[in-house]
Every structure is written in structure tokens, then in C-alpha cells.
Design a protein around this motif. Sequence first.
Motif, PDB file in Angstrom:
ATOM      1  N   LEU A   1       0.833  -1.202   0.000  1.00  0.00           N
ATOM      2  CA  LEU A   1       0.000   0.000   0.000  1.00  0.00           C
ATOM      3  C   LEU A   1       0.868   1.252   0.000  1.00  0.00           C
TER       4      LEU A   1
ATOM      5  N   VAL B   1       3.922   1.616  -1.139  1.00  0.00           N
ATOM      6  CA  VAL B   1       4.562   1.830  -2.445  1.00  0.00           C
ATOM      7  C   VAL B   1       3.567   2.404  -3.439  1.00  0.00           C
ATOM      8  N   MET B   2       2.328   1.855  -3.416  1.00  0.00           N
ATOM      9  CA  MET B   2       1.321   2.354  -4.359  1.00  0.00           C
ATOM     10  C   MET B   2       1.029   3.825  -4.101  1.00  0.00           C
ATOM     11  N   LEU B   3       0.884   4.199  -2.806  1.00  0.00           N
ATOM     12  CA  LEU B   3       0.572   5.601  -2.511  1.00  0.00           C
ATOM     13  C   LEU B   3       1.720   6.510  -2.920  1.00  0.00           C
TER      14      LEU B   3
ATOM     15  N   LEU C   1       3.752   6.035  -5.434  1.00  0.00           N
ATOM     16  CA  LEU C   1       3.665   6.208  -6.890  1.00  0.00           C
ATOM     17  C   LEU C   1       2.550   7.181  -7.246  1.00  0.00           C
TER      18      LEU C   1
END
Lengths: 128, 111, 77, 484
Positions: free
Chosen positions: A94, A96-98, A100
Amino acid sequence: MAQTQLAILFTSAALVVIGLYSAIFIDNIIKKIIGISFIEEGANLFIVAIGYKPGGVVPILMPGMDTSWFATNAAYPLPFGLVLTSIVIGASTLAVMLALVMVLYRRYGTLSTSVMLADTSKQEEYDE
Amino acid sequence: MKLYDQIFNVVKQFKKLFSPGPVTNADVSGSITAEIFIIVSLVLAALLLRHVSVLLAGLVTLILAVVLISNIPLIPKFKIEQEDSLEKMLFYAVITLAIIVTFIYWGGNLV
Amino acid sequence: MLEFVLMIIIILSAILALIQKDLLKAAILTGFSGGALAVLFQVLLAPDVALTQAIVGAAIVPVFIALAVKKTQREDS
Amino acid sequence: MNELIPLMVIVPLMAALLISAFSKFNKATKVFAFVVALCLPVIPIASHYGLHYFGGYAPVMDNVTNVMYHPAITYSFTFLQQIFIAMLGLLTFLVVFIYLTKYKKVSGPYLFLLFLGTAAVTAMLLTDDIFHMFVFFEILALAQVGIVAASSIDYSYEMALKYMVLGSIGSPMMLLGIGFLLALTGSVNVTDIAAAVHNGLVDATSPVFLLSLGLIFFGWLYASGLPPFHTIKSGIYSKAEPHGAALLQSFTVVSMISIVLIMFRIYSSLPIFEVLVVFFSILAMILGVSLALTQTDFRRMIGFLAVGELGFIGLGIGLGTQYAITAGLFQALNEIIITALLFIGFGAIVNATDEVDTRKLGGLLAYHPKVSIMLLIAGLAMAGVPPLSGFQSKLMLVQASLNCGFPEISILAIMVSIATFVVFVKTYYTMFLKPKPNELELEKKEVPRTMIFAMGVLLIIVILLGVFPDIVTAGISNFVGGIL
């Protein structure tokens, strides 16, 4: 109480379905990520429910406990160990996604998935 | 002559596939190869159904061949459905998940 | 009885988080869901998992989301 | 020397951590990374076959039910693991070598990601524990995303985020499937689960068991980039740096075979498993090759070709006989080498021209003759031209499907090979043979010598495996006989 386990199964199924629904139908990328993280939570809840024993005790052998009584009454600790790892993995995914998303927001100025993550193969194909 | 005209139109429609930018003859011939390849291989793959039932295989192959040939050009349609946008990818992923789970849950013992 | 209440809280806050227009509220509701899940793990005889989930689900994840919202935009347009 | 088995994972993992911690010492980092990368192919070759139990917990015999239990995480190391880990180590070494010589100032996090991915994929191949495999599968996904996002190509962040979002649907499904298996058998050790299934302790026709197959299968589709994930997989190949993409595709192939072998051991009694694998493999072959034919970006084209070639591996495993599985695994080994060679070679072209659109390229044969000849041989090997290694494995696959009574599949495989050949010849013509367009400005840039060296090494292996396939297939066949 078998009905507790059944209710937990329904809860985890509901979390998975909510997550899949949000993956398709929600346009805002942060909300989509929140929704997808619910799938992971549903899976975790399901695995914990496997180890749960109705009317059992916490799988920690206290001094003075009878070993054979403990062996028949304690919950199954292996799934708990697995979930521990999986929670941490979910949180890092989560994060890493945020990260990006934050980078991409600076480029596009919007959180809409249909703008931010649209088809890119055409635009770069032939730019004079 | 009708089929010839149809194929000629197909080649014209490939222009859109490569826009913006020029269309070289290598690209067009590649696309025509892909067109023929996709029809033949899908029909051939449908023949595998004969291990389930010969009648079904014949029926599916005939229907598939007619549908595919009357719908050329296929490649632009295939390409639009498999572009890089997240929405299409997610849609197909979830649909595949649903199909696999449904198929296995109710039909897993039949095969 | 407690576990049923917790399950209802989890599902309700999950749905509420997704229909919220304000993304910060969505982050807080995610924390609600994670915290309730932590208590549910405790009820399900998994205290070690409950501890981890309480830290990760009720504190770290909402803070991450809130940070992301602060760096981007708050309204879901 | 069985102590070397865990070192295959620990060495790259520790190297990754140390490099990212001390990345400000540029020179020392370079030397250290080089030495570690050199060690990677050596360790599996020096190690003996055997099992390693973490924590030293040997298997326990239950006297009541006469069943063996494995309490520890077990690593099993046989010929298959040896050959794949050695090849992966060699590839990592070449990629790290190219990276170290390409840039004056190395980036610690990038090397961290390369080594982390290698460690994760090695652990997935070695492990006999399905949850341990899942953990490293997630770590591998993070490493892949990092490698893509670290490249300086347009839209690489978008592609990384797309991969991640799709991954966070795929991997929880796999976790749920593992949970179902755990609920049925109470164990996560593959040997225990397989024994329970084959001894009839688990009802193989129960819906829960079937559902676990479906969910793990979906996770496998995500891991290996078969449809519906073929677009994203080819996308991340095209958005990574070329040497990174060479490593990424080897991660994909190795994770694909490690998961499918575990699935094969558990579910081989269910006929539907083989039907599913063959179905998605055929779909991957058709879609991958036909989309590769219409691409104008050559990186994307190799990405789709790589996905299409994955179908051959799945085909071999789906057919399910000893010969077919041997052929599939041999094809996996060949694909790792050949696709890496193609990615590195085309990466050299990108390096020299800064152009990826085939319509703007041409006449490169005169400028880069070495690269173009090596690329030609690699492309022929991928299409299956004798006497290169791709020919041997594809011939084995065609024979295997004929032996199983599926002539359609062998015709299809040959057709896909021909279409691969068409793709390659078309691209080769437009890039190297057609007259040079006037707009194309070729700077007097040399192709880095390390890239030529890497391509040469890989090419030698391709030719060697093509002439003497027995040195690999005999060992793989023994391994397959063990799991059947």
C-alpha cells in the motif's frame, strides 16, 4: 459456536467483494487503493478464522497448564504466524502504491484513474 | 469480387491502427499475417473440443469460422480491447477470475 | 456477541470509506475498519496478530493514506 | 556441502541490504557488487544436491497415522534448481556487469532491487513451503515494480502503478487459495499437502479443494503474465531499462515454473488442472504472437513475444507426461537465455540510436554489424531454427503433444513458431536491412563492450544447448520422474 466461524467467513467474503467492486467501479485512485487493501484484509481474516477454535484458549503454554488439555483446547497457531507476515506485506505494498500516486499526481494534477492511468501506447508511438 | 473488396477495405482500415505516423508495407503485411494467424489458430484451437464431443467440436468450429471471417478486420478490435489502460486490464482480470472460479466450482468434477 | 458487532463495524466502515466524498474521512474510516479487525483478531484467539494489525491497520495505513491525501487533493471530484 | 543451499538466497539478500546501506561509497560498492554477482552462479554449481531444514527440524514420523510431517521450512535442491539458479546467477552477473560499466555513479537502490529480485526468485524455486513461496512472490513483485519505476523511460511510473494495482488483486487471491489448502490439510508444506491429497485424506472432489485450485491458478496467471495479464507484463518489459528487462523476464519465467510445479504436485490428480493450463497457454500463444505482429515499438514487440513463448512452457506442463514436462522445463531454460539476449541486443540499439519506433529506423547493419548478427541468431533460436536451442525444445514439445494424441496442439505450436519467425524477420528487415531514413541521426556512439560480451556469453550457451541438449534434458527428465 460454529455460527461465529460462519459469520467470519461471510465478513471476509464481503470484504473481498467490496474490494473487487471498488477495483472496477471506483474512479478515484486513492479510494481504489483503499478498496483493494480490503481484499488483503479479507484474506487475512479468513486465514485467522481457520486457526480459530470455538471455546478454545490462546495458543500460549502458560506454566502450570496441563499439556494434553492444552493440546486439545488451544487454537491452531500456524495460520496466525502466516497472517502476521501477510499484514506487513500488505502495508508495504500500500505504501509503495501511494508513493507512486503522489509522484503521478504532480504530473497530471488529478486523481482520476481514467486520466492518470489511461492507454499510453498510442501517445508515445509517433511524436514528431 | 465481394471478398476481394472486403479484404481491400481491411487493408485500408489498418491505416487507423498505426496512426499517427506513416504506415509502411512491412506493418501492413504483418497485420494481415496476424489477421490470418488469429483466424486459423482460433479455429484450430476450437478443434480441441473433439476430445469432449465430436458434434460440439464441428458445430463450434463452423460457427467460429463464419463469425470470424465475416467480422474481419479483427486485429483493430483485438488491439482496442487489449490496450494499456488500467480500466480494461482490471475489467478483464476480474472477469477472468469470476469465470475461473465459477467454472471450477460448478464444473470442476465434470472434466 | 462482541464479534458480530465488530464484523458489522468492519463492513460498514469499509463501505462508508468508499462512498465518502472527503478523502481524509475515508482515511479515518479505513482506520476504524482496521482497528475493529484488530479487536476481532483478539476475540479469535490471535493476540499476536491483533497487536500487529492494531499498529498497522489502525495507525500506519490511515496515516499513509492521510499523507498521500495531504500531498495530492482532498476532494474526490 | 549442503550448507551452501540457504546461502543461495542469503548471499544476494545480504548483498542487497549492504549495498543500499553503504551506497555512498561508490568505488567500494562497485567492487562489492561485482564480487557478489560473480559468486551467484558459482554457489549452485559448487553445492551438492540435498534438502535443507531451517532451524534443523528434521521431518517427524507420526506413529499413529504413519504419516511424515515436515515442521521446518524445507529447501530442496536438485538438478533442476541447480541449472535454473546457475543460469539466473549468470544472468544477474551479466546484468549487474552491464549496469556497473554503463554508469559512472551507481545507484544503490537499483542494485538493491536487482539483487532482491534474484534472491526472491531463487527462494521461490528452492522452497518446498507454499506460504514461504507466497512471501517471496510478493517481495518479487515489489522488486519488479521498483526496477520498472527506476528506469528513466516515459510512462514508467504509470506502468509500475498499473502492475502494482493488478498485483494487489492477484496476490490476495493466491493467499486465499493457500488459506483454503491450509484449512483442508492443516499444513503449508507441499510434500505434506501432496501426500495428504494422494493418500485420500483430502477429498479431491470437494468444492473447497477445487476453489483453492482456481484461486492459486489466478495468482499464477498474474505471476506468469498469461492472459488476461499479458498486456501489463509486456508493458513492464518495455518500460524497464533493457538490461533490467532481461532480468525481469527471467524472474517471470522462473516464478512461473516454480509455482506451476508446486501446483502440479498438489493438483495433478485433477484433470481440470491440465485443461486450464493448456487453455491459457494456447490463449497466451495466440494473443502474444498476433499482438507482437502489429507493434511498432520493438521493445513492446519482444515483450509480447516473450509472453507468447511462455505459452510453450505451459503447454509442456499441461500435457502432463514425463517427456512433455521435460520439454516444457527445457523450453523455460531456453527462453530465459534467448529473451535475455534479445532484450540486451535491442537495448544496445536503443543505446546507440535513442529511438524505439521501427518506422524511424533502418540501415543499422552497416553501423552495428556484431550486434545485428548476434540478434539474428537469437531471433532464429527463438523461432526454433536448427541447430539452436529453441529448436530442440520446440521439437520435443511437438513430439510430446503428438504422443499424447493432440495433433492440433502440435500444428498450433508449429504455426506459432512460424509466426514468431515472421515477427522477427519483419522487425529485422525494418531495423537493419531497409535503407536508412534521412531523418535518423546516428551519433557516433559505440555499443558498450560489456553488452557485446554479455551477448556473446549467452550466444555460446544457446549454441551449446542446441548441439548438446542431453546435458540438460537428461537431468530434468530424472527430476520430472521424481515428481510424477
